[in-house]
Design a protein around this motif. Structure first.
Motif, PDB file in Angstrom:
ATOM      1  N   VAL A 209      29.423   2.094   0.870  1.00 10.95           N
ATOM      2  CA  VAL A 209      30.260   3.055   0.156  1.00 10.95           C
ATOM      3  C   VAL A 209      31.626   2.429  -0.104  1.00 10.95           C
ATOM      4  CG1 VAL A 209      30.963   4.127   2.342  1.00 10.95           C
ATOM      5  CG2 VAL A 209      31.268   5.376   0.190  1.00 10.95           C
ATOM      6  N   THR A 210      32.137   2.673  -1.315  1.00 11.79           N
ATOM      7  CA  THR A 210      33.468   2.206  -1.689  1.00 11.79           C
ATOM      8  C   THR A 210      34.305   3.408  -2.069  1.00 11.79           C
ATOM      9  OG1 THR A 210      32.630   0.086  -2.492  1.00 11.79           O
ATOM     10  CG2 THR A 210      34.820   0.754  -3.243  1.00 11.79           C
ATOM     11  N   VAL A 211      35.409   3.607  -1.350  1.00  9.68           N
ATOM     12  CA  VAL A 211      36.377   4.665  -1.659  1.00  9.68           C
ATOM     13  C   VAL A 211      37.708   3.978  -1.915  1.00  9.68           C
ATOM     14  CG1 VAL A 211      37.481   6.797  -0.911  1.00  9.68           C
ATOM     15  CG2 VAL A 211      35.157   6.256  -0.141  1.00  9.68           C
ATOM     16  N   GLY A 212      38.199   4.052  -3.158  1.00 13.64           N
ATOM     17  CA  GLY A 212      39.426   3.340  -3.483  1.00 13.64           C
ATOM     18  C   GLY A 212      39.232   1.847  -3.332  1.00 13.64           C
ATOM     19  N   LYS A 213      40.056   1.244  -2.508  1.00 13.44           N
ATOM     20  CA  LYS A 213      39.974  -0.207  -2.287  1.00 13.44           C
ATOM     21  C   LYS A 213      39.192  -0.552  -1.031  1.00 13.44           C
ATOM     22  CE  LYS A 213      44.390  -0.162   0.199  1.00 13.44           C
ATOM     23  NZ  LYS A 213      45.779  -0.667   0.241  1.00 13.44           N
ATOM     24  N   THR A 214      38.651   0.464  -0.369  1.00 14.72           N
ATOM     25  CA  THR A 214      37.980   0.246   0.915  1.00 14.72           C
ATOM     26  C   THR A 214      36.470   0.297   0.741  1.00 14.72           C
ATOM     27  OG1 THR A 214      39.828   1.290   2.073  1.00 14.72           O
ATOM     28  CG2 THR A 214      37.756   1.059   3.288  1.00 14.72           C
ATOM     29  N   THR A 215      35.792  -0.743   1.190  1.00 13.52           N
ATOM     30  CA  THR A 215      34.328  -0.806   1.155  1.00 13.52           C
ATOM     31  C   THR A 215      33.815  -0.973   2.585  1.00 13.52           C
ATOM     32  OG1 THR A 215      34.292  -1.786  -1.057  1.00 13.52           O
ATOM     33  CG2 THR A 215      32.330  -2.083   0.296  1.00 13.52           C
ATOM     34  N   GLN A 216      32.795  -0.198   2.921  1.00 12.29           N
ATOM     35  CA  GLN A 216      32.224  -0.260   4.267  1.00 12.29           C
ATOM     36  C   GLN A 216      30.789   0.244   4.225  1.00 12.29           C
ATOM     37  OE1 GLN A 216      33.653   3.002   6.961  1.00 12.29           O
ATOM     38  NE2 GLN A 216      35.086   3.447   5.259  1.00 12.29           N
ATOM     39  N   THR A 217      30.081  -0.010   5.329  1.00 12.68           N
ATOM     40  CA  THR A 217      28.747   0.558   5.528  1.00 12.68           C
ATOM     41  C   THR A 217      28.891   1.756   6.457  1.00 12.68           C
ATOM     42  OG1 THR A 217      27.661  -1.581   5.232  1.00 12.68           O
ATOM     43  CG2 THR A 217      26.408   0.133   6.360  1.00 12.68           C
ATOM     44  N   ALA A 218      28.366   2.905   6.020  1.00  6.48           N
ATOM     45  CA  ALA A 218      28.570   4.138   6.786  1.00  6.48           C
ATOM     46  C   ALA A 218      27.284   4.943   6.819  1.00  6.48           C
ATOM     47  CB  ALA A 218      29.692   4.966   6.152  1.00  6.48           C
ATOM     48  N   GLN A 219      27.229   5.858   7.764  1.00  8.66           N
ATOM     49  CA  GLN A 219      26.073   6.735   7.926  1.00  8.66           C
ATOM     50  C   GLN A 219      26.242   7.996   7.077  1.00  8.66           C
ATOM     51  OE1 GLN A 219      25.373   7.526  12.079  1.00  8.66           O
ATOM     52  NE2 GLN A 219      24.714   5.417  12.513  1.00  8.66           N
ATOM     53  N   PHE A 220      25.117   8.425   6.446  1.00  5.49           N
ATOM     54  CA  PHE A 220      25.077   9.641   5.637  1.00  5.49           C
ATOM     55  C   PHE A 220      23.894  10.493   6.084  1.00  5.49           C
ATOM     56  CE2 PHE A 220      27.544   6.843   3.009  1.00  5.49           C
ATOM     57  CZ  PHE A 220      28.397   7.653   2.278  1.00  5.49           C
ATOM     58  N   THR A 221      24.146  11.763   6.279  1.00  2.00           N
ATOM     59  CA  THR A 221      23.039  12.686   6.458  1.00  2.00           C
ATOM     60  C   THR A 221      22.477  13.029   5.084  1.00  2.00           C
ATOM     61  OG1 THR A 221      24.474  14.633   6.357  1.00  2.00           O
ATOM     62  CG2 THR A 221      24.072  13.670   8.529  1.00  2.00           C
ATOM     63  N   LEU A 222      21.169  13.153   4.994  1.00  2.00           N
ATOM     64  CA  LEU A 222      20.513  13.477   3.727  1.00  2.00           C
ATOM     65  C   LEU A 222      20.179  14.967   3.707  1.00  2.00           C
ATOM     66  CD1 LEU A 222      18.048  10.446   3.397  1.00  2.00           C
ATOM     67  CD2 LEU A 222      20.401  10.663   2.559  1.00  2.00           C
ATOM     68  N   SER A 223      20.565  15.648   2.649  1.00  2.00           N
ATOM     69  CA  SER A 223      20.291  17.082   2.514  1.00  2.00           C
ATOM     70  C   SER A 223      20.306  17.454   1.038  1.00  2.00           C
ATOM     71  CB  SER A 223      21.315  17.915   3.287  1.00  2.00           C
ATOM     72  OG  SER A 223      22.609  17.737   2.736  1.00  2.00           O
ATOM     73  N   ASP A 224      19.710  18.578   0.747  1.00  2.00           N
ATOM     74  CA  ASP A 224      19.679  19.079  -0.634  1.00  2.00           C
ATOM     75  C   ASP A 224      21.012  19.764  -0.928  1.00  2.00           C
ATOM     76  OD1 ASP A 224      19.239  20.206  -3.091  1.00  2.00           O
ATOM     77  OD2 ASP A 224      17.240  20.965  -2.604  1.00  2.00           O
ATOM     78  N   ARG A 225      21.845  19.112  -1.757  1.00  3.18           N
ATOM     79  CA  ARG A 225      23.174  19.642  -2.091  1.00  3.18           C
ATOM     80  C   ARG A 225      23.255  20.082  -3.563  1.00  3.18           C
ATOM     81  NH1 ARG A 225      27.429  18.403   1.167  1.00  3.18           N
ATOM     82  NH2 ARG A 225      28.820  18.239  -0.669  1.00  3.18           N
ATOM     83  N   ARG A 226      22.127  20.399  -4.168  1.00  3.54           N
ATOM     84  CA  ARG A 226      22.134  20.779  -5.578  1.00  3.54           C
ATOM     85  C   ARG A 226      22.913  22.070  -5.829  1.00  3.54           C
ATOM     86  NH1 ARG A 226      15.794  20.179  -6.964  1.00  3.54           N
ATOM     87  NH2 ARG A 226      15.700  20.823  -4.769  1.00  3.54           N
TER      88      ARG A 226
END
Length: 268
Positions: A209-226
């Protein structure tokens, strides 16, 4: 003119009365004739006076109308001048407010720089780059969430080399394309919602994930966000120690896309 004619007629009648063959006019008739002539003169005089009064009245009305028109013109000029002064005041006030707003923003930026130091400043909503799927998505920044979350549809669980995996679909909002990803499940979390009696079990995967100038590997929970406005939620696991949130602003830290991220094609 008529009076003169009557007087000449009366004179001829009086002077010629002694001649033979001329008619003698009685004195009473002459007196009545004179009275009528005098009455006619008085009527003519009154008519002349009425005409003069009418002309004076018309001239007076005309002058009053001219004076009123001049007064109206003066009032209109005064109103135009006031309007110009008011417009100048508004322009001056807007300029002052603009200068004050710029000063306020500069002070706010100075305070943020003093507080944050080298930390990335982000708004309450930002565009983030995820790899995989290699797409820019809209994200809500939430300091109250422990783990970040991603909208995942059509999830299927399977095993690979004895490890749990998940296959899911991510919708790219730019072109509505559907991207199928396969990621290893690093753990599962139990989510308890007020409207559901039983806890929901959600898989957690790792993504770049890249937010602004910061790039990292991060954990994401998967869910239906429609049903939510933003397909991505950025939580404290990404923000902690490296980012500061300014909730009064949005889209102030566009992602600086990295040249390469491992796993960008969705494979391990």
């Amino acid at each position: 003119m008529k009076t003169t004619v009557f007087l000449l007629l009366a004179s001829l009648l009086l002077t010629g009365c002694g001649a033979v063959g001329y008619l003698r006019v009685p004195e009473a008739d002459l007196q009545r004739l004179d009275a009528r002539i005098q009455e006619q003169d008085e009527r003519l005089e009154r008519l002349s006076q009425d005409q003069a009064d009418t002309r004076v009245s018309q001239l007076t009305s005309y002058r009053e109308m001219i004076d009123r028109l001049y007064a109206i013109g003066a009032k209109q000029e005064e109103m135009i001048q006031r309007q110009r002064e008011w417009e100048d005041f508004i322009r001056s006030t807007r300029l002052q407010l603009s200068n004050l707003e710029e000063e306020r923003l500069e002070e706010q930026q100075d305070r943020l720089e003093t507080v944050t130091g080298d930390k990335q400043v982000v708004g309450s909503v930002e565009k983030v780059y995820l790899s995989p799927p290699g797409a820019v998505l809209s994200a809500r920044i939430d300091t109250g969430a422990t783990t970040s979350s991603l909208d995942a549809q059509e999830m299927e669980f399977f095993e690979r080399n004895g490890d749990p995996w998940v296959r899911f679909t991510v919708v790219n909002p730019e072109d509505e394309s559907r991207i199928v990803l396969e990621r290893k499940v690093v753990r599962n979390v139990r989510i308890i919602q007020a409207v559901v009696d039983e806890a929901e079990r959600r898989p957690v995967v790792e993504l770049g994930v890249t937010v602004g100038k910061t790039t990292q590997t991060a954990q994401f929970t998967l869910s239906d966000r429609r049903h939510l406005e933003h397909p991505v939620l950025i939580g404290r696991n990404i923000l902690m120690d490296i980012m500061v949130v300014d909730v009064s602003q949005s889209f102030i830290a566009p992602p600086r896309l990295p040249a390469d991220l491992s796993g960008a094609n969705g494979t391990p």
